[in-house]
Design a protein around this motif. Structure first.
Motif, PDB file in Angstrom:
ATOM      1  N   THR A  91       0.839  -1.188   0.000  1.00 34.02           N
ATOM      2  CA  THR A  91       0.000   0.000   0.000  1.00 34.02           C
ATOM      3  C   THR A  91       0.879   1.243   0.000  1.00 34.02           C
ATOM      4  O   THR A  91       2.081   1.185   0.283  1.00 34.02           O
ATOM      5  CB  THR A  91      -0.920   0.039   1.220  1.00 34.02           C
ATOM      6  N   ALA A  92       0.266   2.385  -0.313  1.00 39.24           N
ATOM      7  CA  ALA A  92       1.028   3.632  -0.349  1.00 39.24           C
ATOM      8  C   ALA A  92       1.692   3.914   1.001  1.00 39.24           C
ATOM      9  O   ALA A  92       2.846   4.352   1.065  1.00 39.24           O
ATOM     10  CB  ALA A  92       0.116   4.789  -0.748  1.00 39.24           C
ATOM     11  N   ALA A  93       0.947   3.653   2.097  1.00 40.89           N
ATOM     12  CA  ALA A  93       1.503   3.906   3.428  1.00 40.89           C
ATOM     13  C   ALA A  93       2.618   2.918   3.768  1.00 40.89           C
ATOM     14  O   ALA A  93       3.664   3.298   4.304  1.00 40.89           O
ATOM     15  CB  ALA A  93       0.395   3.842   4.476  1.00 40.89           C
ATOM     16  N   GLN A  94       2.406   1.638   3.471  1.00 40.98           N
ATOM     17  CA  GLN A  94       3.449   0.649   3.729  1.00 40.98           C
ATOM     18  C   GLN A  94       4.723   0.963   2.959  1.00 40.98           C
ATOM     19  O   GLN A  94       5.825   0.874   3.491  1.00 40.98           O
ATOM     20  CB  GLN A  94       2.967  -0.749   3.332  1.00 40.98           C
ATOM     21  N   ALA A  95       4.562   1.320   1.689  1.00 42.25           N
ATOM     22  CA  ALA A  95       5.729   1.598   0.854  1.00 42.25           C
ATOM     23  C   ALA A  95       6.517   2.794   1.371  1.00 42.25           C
ATOM     24  O   ALA A  95       7.729   2.873   1.168  1.00 42.25           O
ATOM     25  CB  ALA A  95       5.283   1.838  -0.586  1.00 42.25           C
ATOM     26  N   ALA A  96       5.832   3.720   2.037  1.00 43.25           N
ATOM     27  CA  ALA A  96       6.497   4.905   2.569  1.00 43.25           C
ATOM     28  C   ALA A  96       6.897   4.751   4.028  1.00 43.25           C
ATOM     29  O   ALA A  96       7.624   5.599   4.564  1.00 43.25           O
ATOM     30  CB  ALA A  96       5.575   6.118   2.418  1.00 43.25           C
ATOM     31  N   GLY A  97       6.414   3.688   4.695  1.00 41.12           N
ATOM     32  CA  GLY A  97       6.717   3.520   6.121  1.00 41.12           C
ATOM     33  C   GLY A  97       5.995   4.524   6.984  1.00 41.12           C
ATOM     34  O   GLY A  97       6.544   5.036   7.967  1.00 41.12           O
ATOM     35  N   THR A  98       4.723   4.805   6.647  1.00 45.60           N
ATOM     36  CA  THR A  98       3.929   5.774   7.405  1.00 45.60           C
ATOM     37  C   THR A  98       2.576   5.169   7.748  1.00 45.60           C
ATOM     38  O   THR A  98       2.198   4.107   7.254  1.00 45.60           O
ATOM     39  CB  THR A  98       3.712   7.059   6.586  1.00 45.60           C
ATOM     40  N   GLY A  99       1.810   5.889   8.579  1.00 43.46           N
ATOM     41  CA  GLY A  99       0.437   5.486   8.864  1.00 43.46           C
ATOM     42  C   GLY A  99       0.318   4.490   9.993  1.00 43.46           C
ATOM     43  O   GLY A  99       1.190   4.383  10.862  1.00 43.46           O
ATOM     44  N   SER A 100      -0.769   3.725   9.981  1.00 40.12           N
ATOM     45  CA  SER A 100      -1.090   2.809  11.062  1.00 40.12           C
ATOM     46  C   SER A 100      -0.047   1.712  11.203  1.00 40.12           C
ATOM     47  O   SER A 100       0.392   1.114  10.214  1.00 40.12           O
ATOM     48  CB  SER A 100      -2.457   2.171  10.816  1.00 40.12           C
ATOM     49  N   THR A 101       0.340   1.425  12.445  1.00 35.45           N
ATOM     50  CA  THR A 101       1.300   0.353  12.699  1.00 35.45           C
ATOM     51  C   THR A 101       0.676  -1.029  12.523  1.00 35.45           C
ATOM     52  O   THR A 101       1.375  -2.038  12.559  1.00 35.45           O
ATOM     53  CB  THR A 101       1.875   0.471  14.119  1.00 35.45           C
ATOM     54  N   GLY A 116       2.945   6.713  13.525  1.00 35.72           N
ATOM     55  CA  GLY A 116       1.742   6.365  12.787  1.00 35.72           C
ATOM     56  C   GLY A 116       0.477   6.977  13.337  1.00 35.72           C
ATOM     57  O   GLY A 116      -0.611   6.437  13.149  1.00 35.72           O
ATOM     58  N   THR A 117       0.577   8.119  14.028  1.00 35.48           N
ATOM     59  CA  THR A 117      -0.609   8.750  14.608  1.00 35.48           C
ATOM     60  C   THR A 117      -1.477   9.413  13.544  1.00 35.48           C
ATOM     61  O   THR A 117      -2.665   9.630  13.755  1.00 35.48           O
ATOM     62  CB  THR A 117      -0.195   9.786  15.663  1.00 35.48           C
ATOM     63  N   THR A 118      -0.906   9.753  12.398  1.00 35.42           N
ATOM     64  CA  THR A 118      -1.651  10.288  11.268  1.00 35.42           C
ATOM     65  C   THR A 118      -1.227   9.495  10.024  1.00 35.42           C
ATOM     66  O   THR A 118      -0.206   8.802  10.047  1.00 35.42           O
ATOM     67  CB  THR A 118      -1.352  11.780  11.037  1.00 35.42           C
ATOM     68  N   PRO A 119      -1.987   9.602   8.922  1.00 35.54           N
ATOM     69  CA  PRO A 119      -1.609   8.856   7.721  1.00 35.54           C
ATOM     70  C   PRO A 119      -0.211   9.181   7.209  1.00 35.54           C
ATOM     71  O   PRO A 119       0.390   8.378   6.497  1.00 35.54           O
ATOM     72  CB  PRO A 119      -2.682   9.252   6.707  1.00 35.54           C
ATOM     73  N   TYR A 120       0.306  10.373   7.562  1.00 32.75           N
ATOM     74  CA  TYR A 120       1.604  10.783   7.039  1.00 32.75           C
ATOM     75  C   TYR A 120       2.714  10.688   8.096  1.00 32.75           C
ATOM     76  O   TYR A 120       3.855  11.056   7.819  1.00 32.75           O
ATOM     77  CB  TYR A 120       1.532  12.215   6.503  1.00 32.75           C
ATOM     78  N   SER A 121       2.389  10.215   9.286  1.00 37.92           N
ATOM     79  CA  SER A 121       3.399  10.109  10.339  1.00 37.92           C
ATOM     80  C   SER A 121       4.336   8.941  10.067  1.00 37.92           C
ATOM     81  O   SER A 121       3.886   7.827   9.786  1.00 37.92           O
ATOM     82  CB  SER A 121       2.723   9.900  11.700  1.00 37.92           C
ATOM     83  N   GLY A 216      18.292  -1.297  18.852  1.00 38.67           N
ATOM     84  CA  GLY A 216      18.370   0.047  18.297  1.00 38.67           C
ATOM     85  C   GLY A 216      17.030   0.490  17.762  1.00 38.67           C
ATOM     86  O   GLY A 216      16.023  -0.233  17.860  1.00 38.67           O
ATOM     87  N   SER A 217      16.992   1.691  17.206  1.00 40.22           N
ATOM     88  CA  SER A 217      15.765   2.243  16.623  1.00 40.22           C
ATOM     89  C   SER A 217      16.092   2.852  15.266  1.00 40.22           C
ATOM     90  O   SER A 217      17.129   3.506  15.113  1.00 40.22           O
ATOM     91  CB  SER A 217      15.152   3.313  17.529  1.00 40.22           C
ATOM     92  N   TRP A 218      15.165   2.647  14.302  1.00 37.56           N
ATOM     93  CA  TRP A 218      15.376   3.147  12.954  1.00 37.56           C
ATOM     94  C   TRP A 218      14.026   3.528  12.339  1.00 37.56           C
ATOM     95  O   TRP A 218      13.022   2.863  12.582  1.00 37.56           O
ATOM     96  CB  TRP A 218      16.031   2.076  12.065  1.00 37.56           C
ATOM     97  N   PRO A 219      13.995   4.582  11.509  1.00 38.23           N
ATOM     98  CA  PRO A 219      12.782   4.862  10.743  1.00 38.23           C
ATOM     99  C   PRO A 219      12.539   3.706   9.776  1.00 38.23           C
ATOM    100  O   PRO A 219      13.460   3.239   9.105  1.00 38.23           O
ATOM    101  CB  PRO A 219      13.116   6.157   9.993  1.00 38.23           C
ATOM    102  N   LEU A 220      11.297   3.249   9.703  1.00 32.89           N
ATOM    103  CA  LEU A 220      10.990   2.115   8.833  1.00 32.89           C
ATOM    104  C   LEU A 220      11.221   2.479   7.368  1.00 32.89           C
ATOM    105  O   LEU A 220      11.811   1.714   6.604  1.00 32.89           O
ATOM    106  CB  LEU A 220       9.550   1.667   9.063  1.00 32.89           C
ATOM    107  N   GLY A 221      10.753   3.644   6.968  1.00 37.84           N
ATOM    108  CA  GLY A 221      11.043   4.149   5.632  1.00 37.84           C
ATOM    109  C   GLY A 221      10.450   3.329   4.506  1.00 37.84           C
ATOM    110  O   GLY A 221       9.469   2.612   4.676  1.00 37.84           O
ATOM    111  N   GLU A 222      11.085   3.429   3.329  1.00 35.42           N
ATOM    112  CA  GLU A 222      10.520   2.859   2.121  1.00 35.42           C
ATOM    113  C   GLU A 222      10.783   1.364   1.988  1.00 35.42           C
ATOM    114  O   GLU A 222      11.787   0.843   2.473  1.00 35.42           O
ATOM    115  CB  GLU A 222      11.095   3.584   0.897  1.00 35.42           C
TER     116      GLU A 222
END
Length: 274
Positions: A91-101, A116-121, A216-222
Motif C-alpha cells: 500500500t502507499a503507506a506501507q511503501a512509505a513507512g507511514t500510517g497505522s502500525t 503512525g498517529t496520522t496517515p503521514y506520520s 536500536g531504533s530506525w525509521p521504517l522508511g521505504e
C-alpha cells in the motif's frame, strides 16, 4: 509478466493482452449548492479501485477460467489480480513507512513500532535484545493477510531505507504459504541488496519481512514488493510508491461466443472489496 487473475492458489495467467485496462478509483464525490451559491462536497472515506478489462479475443482455456470466476462456479470469494502495471504491491503507506502500525506484524515482544498517529506520520521500529533467531518484522495486507503470488514468476523484495540507515539485518525474507495458509518455506537475501527470487511451486502467498540482529531504533522508511527483477532500478534509487494488492469482486461480465477456438469481445468489470 502478463495479468494473472483468480483465487489465491488458483491464479491463471491470461495470455492475450487486454485491449483496454482502466483501474481508476471510484471517487463518488457529491456536490451540494446552497441558495447562497456556496458549494460543499462530500466524498466517502474509502475510494475503491475499479478494474475494467476488455479483450477482442481470448484463448478458450483462458476464457473458461474467467467464465468460472464470473459465474462463481467455485465459490463466492473475492479474486486476486496480479497487475503487470503495478509498481509496488505494498500500500502507499506501507511503501512509505507511514500510517497505522497495524500494517506490520512482529514475532516477539523485543520489537516495537511507534508513530503512525496520522496517515503521514513516519513509523519507527525499535528492537530491544533480539532473540537468537532475530526479531522479525513482516508486512501484511487486510484481506488475505499475505500477498497473493503465482508460482514460477519473479519477485523483488527490499527495504532500501533500512539498508541506507545501516539497520542490523540478518536479511530480507520472503516466507511462502500454501492456499490454506500453511507454511511452505522461505528464501533469504542479504538485506543490503534487493532480494530477487522465483515463486516456488505450491506457493499461493508471500509474506515479506526482515530480521533484526541487534538493538536500536530506525525509521521504517521505504519498501517495495513487486513483480520482475528490479534490482538495478532500486539500487539507482528509484520506485517505491505503493499501489496495494486489492481483493476484487467481479461485478459485470460480457462475451460473444465464436465457432473457432477463441472467444470474442470479452469484458470484465471488478471492484475492490474490503
Amino acid at each position: 509478466m502478463n495479468l494473472w487473475i483468480g483465487r489465491p492458489g488458483a491464479l491463471r495467467e491470461i495470455q492475450d493482452k487486454a485491449d483496454s485496462f482502466d483501474r481508476s478509483p471510484a471517487l463518488e464525490v457529491q456536490e451540494f449548492r446552497a441558495l447562497s451559491g456556496a458549494v460543499t462536497t462530500w466524498a466517502p472515506p474509502v475510494q475503491p479501485r475499479r478494474l475494467t478489462l476488455r479483450w477482442t479475443a481470448m484463448e478458450r482455456d483462458d476464457f473458461t477460467h474467467l467464465d468460472r470466476l464470473a459465474r462463481r462456479v467455485d465459490g463466492p470469494g473475492p479474486v486476486a489480480v496480479l497487475d503487470p502495471l503495478s509498481r509496488n504491491w505494498l500500500t502507499a503507506a506501507q511503501a512509505a513507512g507511514t500510517g497505522s502500525t497495524g500494517m506490520w506484524e512482529r514475532n516477539a515482544n523485543e520489537i516495537t513500532l511507534s508513530g503512525g498517529t496520522t496517515p503521514y506520520s513516519p513509523v519507527t521500529v525499535s528492537v530491544d535484545a533480539p532473540p537468537p533467531a532475530g526479531a522479525v518484522l513482516t508486512w501484511v495486507i487486510p484481506r488475505w493477510r499475505y500477498y497473493p503470488v503465482a508460482p514460477g514468476t519473479t519477485l523483488t523484495w527490499w527495504t532500501p531505507s533500512l539498508a541506507a540507515a545501516k539497520a542490523p539485518l540478518a536479511g530480507g525474507y520472503l516466507y511462502w504459504y500454501r492456499a490454506d495458509n500453511t507454511y511452505l518455506g522461505a528464501v533469504a537475501g542479504s538485506g543490503t541488496r534487493p532480494l530477487v527470487t522465483t515463486v516456488p511451486p505450491g506457493a499461493a502467498f508471500a509474506r515479506p519481512g526482515v530480521a533484526f540482529t541487534a538493538k536500536g531504533s530506525w525509521p521504517l522508511g521505504e519498501s517495495v514488493l513487486a513483480p520482475g527483477d528490479l534490482s538495478t532500478e532500486l539500487l539507482d534509487g528509484e520506485r517505491p510508491p505503493g499501489e496495494g494488492t486489492p481483493a476484487y469482486s467481479i461485478t459485470d461480465y460480457q462475451h460473444v461466443a465464436a465457432a473457432d477456438a477463441r472467444y470474442r469481445d470479452i469484458g470484465l468489470d471488478l471492484v475492490e472489496v474490503a
